[in-house]
Design a protein around this motif. Structure first.
Motif, PDB file in Angstrom:
ATOM      1  N   TYR A  10      31.778  16.452  11.169  1.00 12.39           N
ATOM      2  CA  TYR A  10      32.137  15.330  10.297  1.00 12.39           C
ATOM      3  C   TYR A  10      31.474  15.477   8.922  1.00 12.39           C
ATOM      4  CZ  TYR A  10      32.589  10.591   8.492  1.00 12.39           C
ATOM      5  OH  TYR A  10      32.867   9.513   7.691  1.00 12.39           O
ATOM      6  N   HIS A 119      26.368   4.416  16.921  1.00 20.60           N
ATOM      7  CA  HIS A 119      27.367   4.088  15.909  1.00 20.60           C
ATOM      8  C   HIS A 119      28.532   3.309  16.526  1.00 20.60           C
ATOM      9  CE1 HIS A 119      30.634   5.344  12.895  1.00 20.60           C
ATOM     10  NE2 HIS A 119      29.869   4.449  12.304  1.00 20.60           N
ATOM     11  N   SER A 147      34.046   5.566  16.216  1.00 22.75           N
ATOM     12  CA  SER A 147      32.969   6.333  15.597  1.00 22.75           C
ATOM     13  C   SER A 147      33.518   7.369  14.615  1.00 22.75           C
ATOM     14  CB  SER A 147      32.100   6.996  16.659  1.00 22.75           C
ATOM     15  OG  SER A 147      30.943   7.565  16.085  1.00 22.75           O
ATOM     16  N   LEU A 148      32.984   8.608  14.655  1.00 27.99           N
ATOM     17  CA  LEU A 148      33.375   9.637  13.686  1.00 27.99           C
ATOM     18  C   LEU A 148      34.665  10.338  14.083  1.00 27.99           C
ATOM     19  CD1 LEU A 148      29.877  11.276  13.014  1.00 27.99           C
ATOM     20  CD2 LEU A 148      30.928   9.308  11.878  1.00 27.99           C
TER      21      LEU A 148
END
Length: 393
Positions: A10, A119, A147-148
Motif C-alpha cells: 500500500y 485500522h 482497511s488498506l
C-alpha cells in the motif's frame, strides 16, 4: 517485506514512489533469485518437498499457456502474473530462508495483522463510508470495514487468515507480555472479521477454527462448533447476515446473477475448449474485466477452469492438495508442543485461504497470493533444513 505485504504494498504504491513502488515485489524477486543462484553455486540444491516439484511443473505449464496465446500476449502475461508469479517466491525461499528465520517471519505476519486489524476496528468506530456495491438494497449495516485492501471481502479473508496465526503465536510465546499482545491481536482480527460482514470469510474461518481446535484437542472442536452456533443465533450482525441464506430473494439472485450463475457461465466458457480453456487472463478475473469487459467470477477455481481448462484446473488443485498435505505432515511430525501449536496456526491460515477461493478470487490479490505461498513454505523450510531432527534429538 513479504511478511508485511499489505502494508508495504500500500505505502509503496502511493506518491512519491511511483513506478519503483509499484514494482517492489518484482525487485524483491530479483534479489531473491540472485541470492538463490549464489547459494546454489556454493552449496548446491537444498532439500525440497514434493510441493516444489509441482510448483515447477505449474510455473512451466503457465508459460506454455502464455505461448499458446501469442495473439494476446499482453493479456496472457498479465494473467500469468496474477496466477503464477507468486509461486516463484515459494521456489526461491528455500535457498534464502533458514530454519531460524521461520518463527520471526511468522511473528512479522501476525504483527502486520495486528496493525491492519487495528485500522479495521478504527474504520468500524468512525463508520467508514460504504460504496453502494458492497451493500444490498434490503441490507442495513453500520459499515463494512476494508482497511488498506479497499474490499471488505478480501479484508475478511485476510482477517480470517491471520487470526489463527496470531492465536497460535500467543500460545507459543513464553513471556507474558508477548502472549497478551498476540492474544489481543487475535481478538482484534476476529472482531475485524465480523466487521467486514463477509459471509464467505466467516464460513472459511469457521471451518478453519474446527480444524485448529481438532488438531489441538478434539474436545475443543465441539466447543468451537457450539460457540459458532450461538454466535449465528444471538450475535445480531452475524444472525442477520446469515439469515439471508434462508430467504427466497437470496437464492433467486444467486441463480440469476450471483455466484452460482457465474460458476455456470465459467463452465460454459470452458466447454468451448475443455482441455485448455479460453486462455490466461481471458475470463472471470480482473484482467478479463479490464481488457474485455467480461463479468467477474467470484470463485477462483471456476475462473481457473474457464481460463486454462480441465488440464489447468486439475494441475492447480493437485498442487494445492500436495502443498496442504506436505505442510500438514510437518505439523504432525513436530515434537515440541509449543512449536506444534504455532505450526497448526500457520497451517490453518493457508487452509482458510484455500477454502475461501471457492467464494472469492482471493489469489487475484497479490497480498493474499504471496502470503499463502510464504506461510506454508516457512514450515516446509523448517522441516527440510533439520528443524524437526533438532527437536527429536
Amino acid at each position: 517485506m513479504l511478511g508485511s505485504f499489505p502494508l508495504v504494498d500500500y505505502f509503496l504504491h502511493i506518491y512519491p514512489w511511483g513506478i519503483i513502488g509499484g514494482s517492489w515485489d518484482k525487485i524483491v524477486l530479483l534479489f531473491l533469485a540472485f541470492y538463490a543462484l549464489r547459494k546454489y553455486m556454493a552449496e548446491g540444491k537444498p532439500s525440497l518437498y514434493p510441493t516444489h516439484r509441482y510448483l515447477v511443473f505449474m510455473v512451466v505449464l503457465g508459460l506454455v499457456y502464455v505461448l499458446m496465446d501469442v495473439d494476446y500476449i499482453v493479456v496472457a502475461l498479465a494473467g500469468y502474473r496474477v496466477d503464477f508469479w507468486y509461486m516463484l517466491y515459494a521456489l526461491l525461499l528455500p535457498f534464502v530462508v533458514e530454519k531460524e528465520d521461520v518463527i520471526p517471519l511468522l511473528r512479522t505476519i501476525a504483527f502486520t495483522g495486528f496493525l491492519m486489524s487495528l485500522h479495521g476496528v478504527y474504520q468500524y468506530i468512525i463508520r467508514a463510508p460504504i460504496p453502494p456495491q458492497w451493500v444490498d438494497i434490503t441490507q442495513h449495516v453500520r459499515t463494512r470495514v476494508y482497511s488498506l485492501f479497499g474490499s471488505p471481502n478480501i479484508f475478511g479473508d485476510y482477517a480470517a487468515f491471520v487470526t489463527p496465526i496470531s492465536a497460535a503465536i500467543a500460545l507459543y510465546e513464553k513471556e507474558r507480555a508477548q502472549r497478551l499482545f498476540y492474544g489481543f491481536g487475535a481478538l482484534l482480527s476476529a472482531a475485524t472479521l465480523v466487521f467486514t460482514d463477509t459471509r464467505a470469510a466467516w464460513l472459511s474461518f469457521f471451518i478453519g477454527a474446527l480444524v485448529f481446535t481438532w488438531l489441538l484437542d478434539r474436545r475443543m472442536a465441539i466447543i468451537t462448533f457450539a460457540v459458532a452456533v450461538l454466535a449465528a443465533l444471538f450475535v445480531p450482525p452475524i444472525h442477520a447476515r446469515l439469515g439471508e441464506f434462508f430467504t427466497p430473494v437470496y437464492w433467486s439472485k444467486t441463480f440469476a446473477n450471483g455466484r452460482i450463475s457465474e460458476a455456470e457461465r465459467a463452465f460454459d466458457q470452458m466447454r468451448a475448449n475443455p482441455l485448455f480453456g479460453a486462455g490466461l487472463g481471458r475470463y472471470g478475473g480482473a484482467i478479463a474485466s479490464r481488457y474485455f469487459g467480461v463479468i467477474y467470477v467470484d470463485n477462483y477455481y471456476a475462473k481457473t477452469l474457464a481460463e486454462i481448462g480441465l488440464l489447468g484446473l486439475f494441475t492447480f488443485v493437485a498442487l494445492i492438495f500436495v502443498y496442504l498435505r506436505d505442510v500438514f505432515r510437518v505439523v504432525k511430525r513436530t515434537v515440541n508442543r509449543r512449536k506444534r501449536i504455532l505450526f497448526i496456526g500457520a497451517y490453518v491460515g493457508i487452509v482458510i485461504v484455500a477454502i475461501n477461493n471457492l467464494f472469492e478470487n482471493v489469489f487475484e490479490v497479490p497480498d493474499m497470493n504471496a502470503l499463502f505461498w510464504l506461510t506454508g513454505s516457512l514450515l516446509l523450510i523448517y522441516a527440510a533444513k533439520g528443524g524437526l531432527q533438532d527437536e527429536e534429538s
